[in-house]
Design a protein around this motif. Structure first.
Motif, PDB file in Angstrom:
ATOM      1  N   ASN A  44     -98.381 -11.882  54.947  1.00 42.63           N
ATOM      2  CA  ASN A  44     -99.224 -10.792  55.129  1.00 42.63           C
ATOM      3  C   ASN A  44     -98.705 -10.006  56.220  1.00 42.63           C
ATOM      4  O   ASN A  44     -98.539 -10.287  57.425  1.00 42.63           O
ATOM      5  CB  ASN A  44    -100.368 -11.586  55.478  1.00 42.63           C
ATOM      6  CG  ASN A  44    -101.644 -10.370  55.941  1.00 42.63           C
ATOM      7  OD1 ASN A  44    -101.557  -9.456  55.882  1.00 42.63           O
ATOM      8  ND2 ASN A  44    -102.762 -10.998  56.086  1.00 42.63           N
TER       9      ASN A  44
ATOM     10  N   ARG B  58    -104.243 -15.230  48.395  1.00 43.41           N
ATOM     11  CA  ARG B  58    -103.894 -16.888  48.285  1.00 43.41           C
ATOM     12  C   ARG B  58    -104.895 -17.551  47.271  1.00 43.41           C
ATOM     13  O   ARG B  58    -104.169 -18.361  46.690  1.00 43.41           O
ATOM     14  CB  ARG B  58    -104.127 -17.440  49.574  1.00 43.41           C
ATOM     15  CG  ARG B  58    -103.206 -17.087  50.443  1.00 43.41           C
ATOM     16  CD  ARG B  58    -103.241 -18.031  51.828  1.00 43.41           C
ATOM     17  NE  ARG B  58    -102.417 -17.845  53.024  1.00 43.41           N
ATOM     18  CZ  ARG B  58    -100.964 -17.818  52.795  1.00 43.41           C
ATOM     19  NH1 ARG B  58    -100.482 -18.265  51.900  1.00 43.41           N
ATOM     20  NH2 ARG B  58    -100.482 -17.470  53.833  1.00 43.41           N
TER      21      ARG B  58
ATOM     22  N   VAL C 150     -98.328 -16.235  50.086  1.00 43.50           N
ATOM     23  CA  VAL C 150     -98.519 -14.830  50.389  1.00 43.50           C
ATOM     24  C   VAL C 150     -97.874 -14.433  51.759  1.00 43.50           C
ATOM     25  O   VAL C 150     -97.682 -15.496  52.736  1.00 43.50           O
ATOM     26  CB  VAL C 150    -100.042 -14.527  50.710  1.00 43.50           C
ATOM     27  CG1 VAL C 150    -100.513 -13.428  51.351  1.00 43.50           C
ATOM     28  CG2 VAL C 150    -100.946 -15.033  49.391  1.00 43.50           C
TER      29      VAL C 150
ATOM     30  N   GLU D 111    -105.929 -11.493  52.653  1.00 40.11           N
ATOM     31  CA  GLU D 111    -105.037 -12.684  52.705  1.00 40.11           C
ATOM     32  C   GLU D 111    -105.545 -13.713  51.934  1.00 40.11           C
ATOM     33  O   GLU D 111    -104.970 -14.237  51.006  1.00 40.11           O
ATOM     34  CB  GLU D 111    -104.514 -13.159  54.044  1.00 40.11           C
ATOM     35  CG  GLU D 111    -103.498 -14.341  53.806  1.00 40.11           C
ATOM     36  CD  GLU D 111    -102.754 -14.630  55.144  1.00 40.11           C
ATOM     37  OE1 GLU D 111    -102.361 -15.527  55.214  1.00 40.11           O
ATOM     38  OE2 GLU D 111    -103.150 -14.081  56.142  1.00 40.11           O
TER      39      GLU D 111
END
Length: 103
Positions: free
Chosen positions: A98, A88, A96, A84
């Motif tokens: 996730n 990002r 984002v 992540e």
């Protein structure tokens, strides 16, 4: 003769795409936006491939309008959070999502 018809049909299709700005995604995304999203997906995947913590083959990356969606299975919470973070901090990524599951 068939080749001539095929070439003319391809040229006509190209002209229509250029004039109308043909959409290439289900949400009527422009060709330029589609290319931008594809570029972002490639950048994120490349960062995953270079990182020793993230298994690039176990994670999926999709991008729509600058929003990156991550999915797949991670071996640990550290791998999930690293993926992540990499997404990002990739230039051009707006947000984002996730959805990576830790096994």
């Amino acid at each position: 003769m068939k080749l001539t018809h095929a070439v003319l049909a391809a040229a006509a299709a190209l002209a229509v795409v250029q004039v109308t700005g043909c959409a290439v995604a289900r949400d009527q995304q422009t060709v330029g936006a589609y290319i931008d999203d594809t570029t972002l997906t490639t950048r994120v995947k490349a960062r995953f491939a270079k990182d020793p913590v993230v298994s690039a083959t176990s994670l999926n990356v999709e991008t729509l309008n600058g929003t990156v969606q991550l999915s797949g299975f991670a071996k640990s919470a550290a791998e999930r959070s690293t993926a992540e973070s990499l997404a990002r901090t990739t230039e051009g990524v707006k947000s984002v999502r996730n959805d990576i599951v830790v096994r």
